[in-house]
Design a protein around this motif. Sequence first.
Motif, PDB file in Angstrom:
ATOM      1  N   VAL A 132       0.525  -1.796   0.368  1.00 64.32           N
ATOM      2  CA  VAL A 132       0.263   0.387   0.143  1.00 64.32           C
ATOM      3  C   VAL A 132       0.522   1.097  -0.152  1.00 64.32           C
ATOM      4  O   VAL A 132       0.230   2.172  -0.283  1.00 64.32           O
ATOM      5  N   ASP A 133       1.817   1.451   0.556  1.00 60.31           N
ATOM      6  CA  ASP A 133       2.927   2.700   0.270  1.00 60.31           C
ATOM      7  C   ASP A 133       4.550   2.382  -0.528  1.00 60.31           C
ATOM      8  O   ASP A 133       4.515   3.126  -1.187  1.00 60.31           O
ATOM      9  N   SER A 134       5.481   1.666   0.467  1.00 62.89           N
ATOM     10  CA  SER A 134       6.842   1.877  -0.446  1.00 62.89           C
ATOM     11  C   SER A 134       6.794   1.783  -1.459  1.00 62.89           C
ATOM     12  O   SER A 134       7.663   1.833  -2.112  1.00 62.89           O
ATOM     13  N   GLY A 154       8.247   5.859  -5.906  1.00 60.91           N
ATOM     14  CA  GLY A 154       9.563   6.030  -6.366  1.00 60.91           C
ATOM     15  C   GLY A 154       9.982   6.554  -5.595  1.00 60.91           C
ATOM     16  O   GLY A 154      11.479   7.200  -5.637  1.00 60.91           O
ATOM     17  N   LYS A 155       9.936   6.668  -4.125  1.00 61.96           N
ATOM     18  CA  LYS A 155      10.887   6.884  -2.824  1.00 61.96           C
ATOM     19  C   LYS A 155      11.802   5.495  -2.556  1.00 61.96           C
ATOM     20  O   LYS A 155      11.482   4.116  -2.241  1.00 61.96           O
ATOM     21  N   THR A 156      13.309   6.080  -2.896  1.00 62.45           N
ATOM     22  CA  THR A 156      13.890   4.945  -2.538  1.00 62.45           C
ATOM     23  C   THR A 156      15.212   5.088  -1.893  1.00 62.45           C
ATOM     24  O   THR A 156      16.101   6.076  -1.696  1.00 62.45           O
ATOM     25  N   ILE A 213      -5.313   6.344  -3.595  1.00 65.45           N
ATOM     26  CA  ILE A 213      -4.308   8.230  -3.068  1.00 65.45           C
ATOM     27  C   ILE A 213      -4.053   7.951  -3.028  1.00 65.45           C
ATOM     28  O   ILE A 213      -3.000   9.195  -3.612  1.00 65.45           O
ATOM     29  N   LYS A 214      -2.885   7.415  -3.137  1.00 70.58           N
ATOM     30  CA  LYS A 214      -0.850   7.255  -3.243  1.00 70.58           C
ATOM     31  C   LYS A 214      -0.721   8.117  -4.559  1.00 70.58           C
ATOM     32  O   LYS A 214      -0.122   9.174  -4.958  1.00 70.58           O
ATOM     33  N   SER A 215      -1.441   7.324  -5.661  1.00 73.06           N
ATOM     34  CA  SER A 215      -1.346   7.431  -6.784  1.00 73.06           C
ATOM     35  C   SER A 215      -1.783   9.144  -7.209  1.00 73.06           C
ATOM     36  O   SER A 215      -0.827   9.857  -8.503  1.00 73.06           O
ATOM     37  N   ARG A 226       2.054  18.863  -1.488  1.00 70.97           N
ATOM     38  CA  ARG A 226       0.485  17.624  -1.034  1.00 70.97           C
ATOM     39  C   ARG A 226       0.957  16.122  -0.510  1.00 70.97           C
ATOM     40  O   ARG A 226       0.512  15.625   0.335  1.00 70.97           O
ATOM     41  N   ARG A 227       2.053  15.733  -1.082  1.00 73.41           N
ATOM     42  CA  ARG A 227       2.313  14.334  -1.077  1.00 73.41           C
ATOM     43  C   ARG A 227       2.379  14.092   0.893  1.00 73.41           C
ATOM     44  O   ARG A 227       2.617  13.385   1.451  1.00 73.41           O
ATOM     45  N   GLN A 228       3.719  15.532   1.153  1.00 74.10           N
ATOM     46  CA  GLN A 228       3.721  15.164   2.603  1.00 74.10           C
ATOM     47  C   GLN A 228       2.135  14.902   3.510  1.00 74.10           C
ATOM     48  O   GLN A 228       2.824  13.948   4.716  1.00 74.10           O
ATOM     49  N   LEU A 229       1.346  15.037   3.059  1.00 73.66           N
ATOM     50  CA  LEU A 229       0.054  14.313   3.961  1.00 73.66           C
ATOM     51  C   LEU A 229      -0.086  12.684   4.085  1.00 73.66           C
ATOM     52  O   LEU A 229      -0.042  12.442   5.532  1.00 73.66           O
ATOM     53  N   LEU A 230       0.804  12.677   3.284  1.00 72.99           N
ATOM     54  CA  LEU A 230       1.488  10.564   3.132  1.00 72.99           C
ATOM     55  C   LEU A 230       2.508  10.770   4.304  1.00 72.99           C
ATOM     56  O   LEU A 230       2.703   9.398   4.899  1.00 72.99           O
ATOM     57  N   ASN A 231       2.182  11.646   4.534  1.00 72.85           N
ATOM     58  CA  ASN A 231       3.789  11.396   6.581  1.00 72.85           C
ATOM     59  C   ASN A 231       3.051  11.306   8.035  1.00 72.85           C
ATOM     60  O   ASN A 231       3.642  11.337   8.780  1.00 72.85           O
ATOM     61  N   PHE A 232       1.323  12.134   7.969  1.00 75.00           N
ATOM     62  CA  PHE A 232       0.627  11.862   8.913  1.00 75.00           C
ATOM     63  C   PHE A 232       1.657   9.882   9.776  1.00 75.00           C
ATOM     64  O   PHE A 232       1.565   8.948   9.718  1.00 75.00           O
TER      65      PHE A 232
END
Length: 364
Positions: free
Chosen positions: A136-138, A142-144, A219-221, A233-239
């Motif tokens: 669902v996330d990593s 593209g975050k490596t 949501i991630k896409s 806005r992607r920083q919302l994933l850092n909740f």
Amino acid sequence: MKNVIVDTGRKRYPIYIKAGASDATGSLAAEITGITKALLITDDNVDRMYSRRIIDSLEGEGFSLSKCVILNGEGSKNIENYIKILTALSKNKISRNDTVFALGGGMVGDIAGFAAATYLRGIRFVQIPTTLLAMVDSSAGGKTAINFDSGKNQIGAFFQPDLVICDPDFISSLPDEIFRDGCAEVIKYGVIADGRLFKMLKGPAMRQMEGIIERCLMIKSRLVYEDEFDLGRRQLLNFGHTFGHAIEKCSNYSVTHGKAVAVGMVMAAAAAEVLGICSSDCYRDIKEMVSAFGLPCKTDIAEGELFDAMFSDKKRSLKEITLVLPEEIGRCILKKIPVAELGSFVRFAMKDKEMTSAYRSCFS
Ligand code: GLY
């Protein structure tokens, strides 16, 4: 087969979600990467359980495969294993037209992705996540990265995969603890963007797994499309992650990512309640959901230690740190906290129910 497309504007790739999809790895990959030489990167646990099946599928399609196995656990996401992978790529004469396959959880996907991003300035890369958290996330977006002395994911690159294959069949054989880790990330998606998903989690989650994974990835896409490089806005994933990464670091990575994020979400909600950003019902719902999945709500790490670890987090700018705070279930905001106020903020977040509205005046 459910299919979510990630489109960053620079690159577009599919995520296939279906029970049993990994058995078709060879044909799914061949359509996208062509039939190439490839290096399969995995950890020792996953290797014992699943490598054979993936190798058979790839070799059956004509891929020519070598394998690099690293020890399981977040501690392996280090520079030594990065060099081990680069050495395997080089020894096996993997070229720019060839492919790296990452088979495993977030640790494997992150380090394999970073090697794929940097070897020969970037080669083809396919993610086959085997944990719920990685599905669902990593594995998407593209975050490596690898970890470094200064903290988690301190050396890395944005490098989108060419394909992600999510096979929920892997999830049923996960140890309970690792499954729950992924549930923390699923709860996160519900809180930041999808109240309906949050409600779905009150039902029997396993029976709706494909739908749950799809909702999270949609949501991630969307967030990756809006903000590939995590500047807004992607920083919302850092909740839950700013507190969470600090907890992981302070525990020397003995507290798993999902557990740390679970505590981090409750802390962020506690602080949001004190600041009047969310209601006490919202705070209670988040805390109850975290507990319902057997995840922790508190840490015994000292405030000062946590503060220092947050301060070294790569997301800080010199003067302020951005935290993700819930307004209600399904909606969060990004709030910049001046570094000078971060200490008090951590204290509020850890005081749990002892917090009083008197604290609010500090942030007015
Ligand atoms: N794991 C958070 C992100 O991909 O941005």
